[in-house]
Design a protein around this motif. Structure first.
Motif, mmCIF file in Angstrom:
data_model
loop_
_atom_site.group_PDB
_atom_site.id
_atom_site.type_symbol
_atom_site.label_atom_id
_atom_site.label_comp_id
_atom_site.label_asym_id
_atom_site.label_seq_id
_atom_site.Cartn_x
_atom_site.Cartn_y
_atom_site.Cartn_z
ATOM 1 N N ILE A 370 0.738 -1.242 -0.044
ATOM 2 C CA ILE A 370 -0.037 0.135 -0.147
ATOM 3 C C ILE A 370 0.945 1.377 -0.012
ATOM 4 O O ILE A 370 0.423 2.235 -0.696
ATOM 5 C CB ILE A 370 -0.824 0.093 1.099
ATOM 6 N N PHE A 371 1.875 1.203 0.808
ATOM 7 C CA PHE A 371 2.983 2.521 0.749
ATOM 8 C C PHE A 371 3.612 2.758 -0.468
ATOM 9 O O PHE A 371 3.465 3.660 -1.155
ATOM 10 C CB PHE A 371 3.883 2.190 1.714
ATOM 11 N N MET A 372 3.805 1.522 -1.381
ATOM 12 C CA MET A 372 4.397 1.740 -2.756
ATOM 13 C C MET A 372 3.477 2.289 -3.628
ATOM 14 O O MET A 372 3.634 3.021 -4.515
ATOM 15 C CB MET A 372 5.250 0.426 -3.043
ATOM 16 N N SER A 373 2.202 1.580 -3.695
ATOM 17 C CA SER A 373 1.167 1.977 -4.538
ATOM 18 C C SER A 373 0.830 3.466 -4.172
ATOM 19 O O SER A 373 0.798 4.261 -5.539
ATOM 20 C CB SER A 373 -0.277 1.331 -4.400
ATOM 21 N N VAL A 374 0.602 3.949 -3.273
ATOM 22 C CA VAL A 374 0.421 5.439 -3.013
ATOM 23 C C VAL A 374 1.611 6.262 -3.404
ATOM 24 O O VAL A 374 1.336 7.526 -4.060
ATOM 25 C CB VAL A 374 0.140 5.713 -1.367
#
Length: 443
Positions: A370-374
């Protein structure tokens, strides 16, 4: 036989046709390969700068004089204001044949380097003033000792970093010409390769030294010394017609860009002060630097294309009418292809840099999906907006008779700093709101 006006016109048209025929032909693959290596070098430079900033944020000077964080984007932005602008001007000069004569080449180089030192000194001083004002407005506190230290640190950093990077930049441009590489593809990223790291290291070292070891008057003497050198650089830069013109007319974009970057610095200062968002520090130079590097390449390429194909004040048919985003990316022209290639580099490039930061055990975040996607969504949005703005801005400046090489890149890299910092702050705030505890945001 006396040449007539018609003969002069025909001769001018033939010269223009010859110049167009000499414009380098590039396939998308060749373009991508030329851009890739300097792009990665520049990216690792910004990663190094982020890791340095992550360390020095805990130093005494940064802890007690938090306005230094406001200086960071403004001083790192000098790379876009000055180094990339110099790279773009010299790249265009190489491509249109203005550096074929050794005498003309060195006059152009020396004049531009002297001009850059004048601009670096003045902008460094104004950046410190902006940092003092922006730091004073929210808190209502003013300390003269802090203001003097900010001014001396900023001016000294801007001067030294600009001189070192300018010399490196000239070597890259001259080397590109000799090896047959299009300097538009490599000069601006290499200008950024070590620029952020050099500037940040010098700022941290000088700030900490002046804060910890010096007497109050030493900061004033340091600032006065570099300011007193300004008239010398002005005299040298006024010797060459091109740099003399910019000495009087080239201040608007540089100073405006500094103000825009300082607003980004204020966002960074307030974000770093929030314990929940402290992990943003290591990623700020990366997202800002990558966005600025990519849009600087596109701006330089569009400018060179206009110098080859259009008289000042005239733009190609496809650039006329109302702007729409598809115009930047949809098409088969050289500038369309370069925009597509640059946009495709964003995600793989940032993935490499994210994993590099992770492997070096820097920062305060875990690379969860989720961090990488955002993060990647923020980076893509930043570059998408910058490429669209660059397309419209460069053509508008050319239409109004301004040289985009000198005017567009400062605005674009400053907007990259502001957009990057703002989008990154929003991303971290969003992650904190949704409770992404695995990412240890702000740990």
């Amino acid at each position: 036989m006396v040449p007539t006006e018609e003969d002069d016109k025909v001769e001018g048209e033939e010269g223009h046709i010859s110049a167009v025929q000499n414009l380098p032909k590039e396939s998308p693959l060749a373009m991508a390969l030329q851009i890739l290596v300097p792009f990665l070098l520049a990216g690792f430079g910004t990663v190094s700068a982020g890791m340095v900033l992550d360390i020095v944020q805990h130093w005494e000077a940064f802890q007690y004089i938090t306005e230094i964080f406001i200086l960071v984007p403004a001083l790192l932005g000098l790379k876009g204001n000055l180094e990339m602008t110099l790279a773009s001007r010299l790249s265009t000069a190489v491509n249109v044949g203005k550096m074929d004569s050794p005498i003309e080449k060195w006059n152009l180089i020396i004049g531009n380097l002297a001009l850059k030192q004048v601009q670096a000194t003045v902008v460094g001083f104004l950046a410190a003033v902006a940092a003092v004002v922006l730091g004073w407005i929210p808190e209502g506190k003013f300390q003269m000792s802090h203001a003097v230290l900010l001014c001396s640190s900023s001016v000294a950093t801007a001067f030294i970093a600009s001189l070192l990077q300018g010399i490196i930049m000239v070597g890259v441009i001259v080397g590109s010409k000799k090896t047959g590489i299009n300097p538009d593809n490599v000069a601006t990223p290499i200008a950024a390769s070590f620029g952020d790291l050099i500037t940040l290291a010098i700022l941290a070292w000088i700030s900490q030294g002046l804060y910890k070891y010096s007497y109050p008057y030493v900061s004033s003497l340091v600032c006065a010394f570099f300011m007193c050198l300004t008239p010398l650089w002005m005299v040298i830069s006024s010797k060459h017609p091109a740099s003399r013109t910019l000495l009087y007319s080239g201040w608007e974009p540089v100073i405006t860009a500094m103000v825009i970057s300082s607003i980004g610095g204020l966002i960074l200062d307030k974000t770093v002060s929030d314990p929940n968002l402290a992990g943003i520090v290591v990623y700020t130079p990366v997202i800002n630097g990558i966005g600025g590097n990519l849009v600087a390449i596109q701006s330089s390429r569009i400018s060179t294309h206009l110098h080859f194909h259009c008289a000042p004040g005239e733009v190609p048919d496809e650039a006329k009418g109302c702007y729409y985003p598809c115009r930047t990316f949809c098409g088969t022209g050289a500038n369309h292809r370069s925009a597509q290639v640059l946009l495709l580099l964003v995600v793989p490039g940032h993935l490499i840099f994210l994993y590099t930061i992770h492997l070096m055990k820097s920062g305060h975040t875990t690379l969860t999906p989720i961090f990488m996607s955002v993060y990647l969504a923020a980076a893509m949005l930043q570059v998408l907006l910058l490429l669209c703005i660059a397309d419209q801005m460069v053509h508008s400046m050319w239409r109004s008779g301004k040289d985009p090489d000198s005017f567009s890149i400062p605005y674009l890299t400053a907007l990259g700093d502001l957009l990057g910092t703002a989008l990154l702050a929003l991303s971290f705030h969003f992650l904190w709101l949704i409770g992404d505890q695995d990412s240890d945001v702000g740990d």
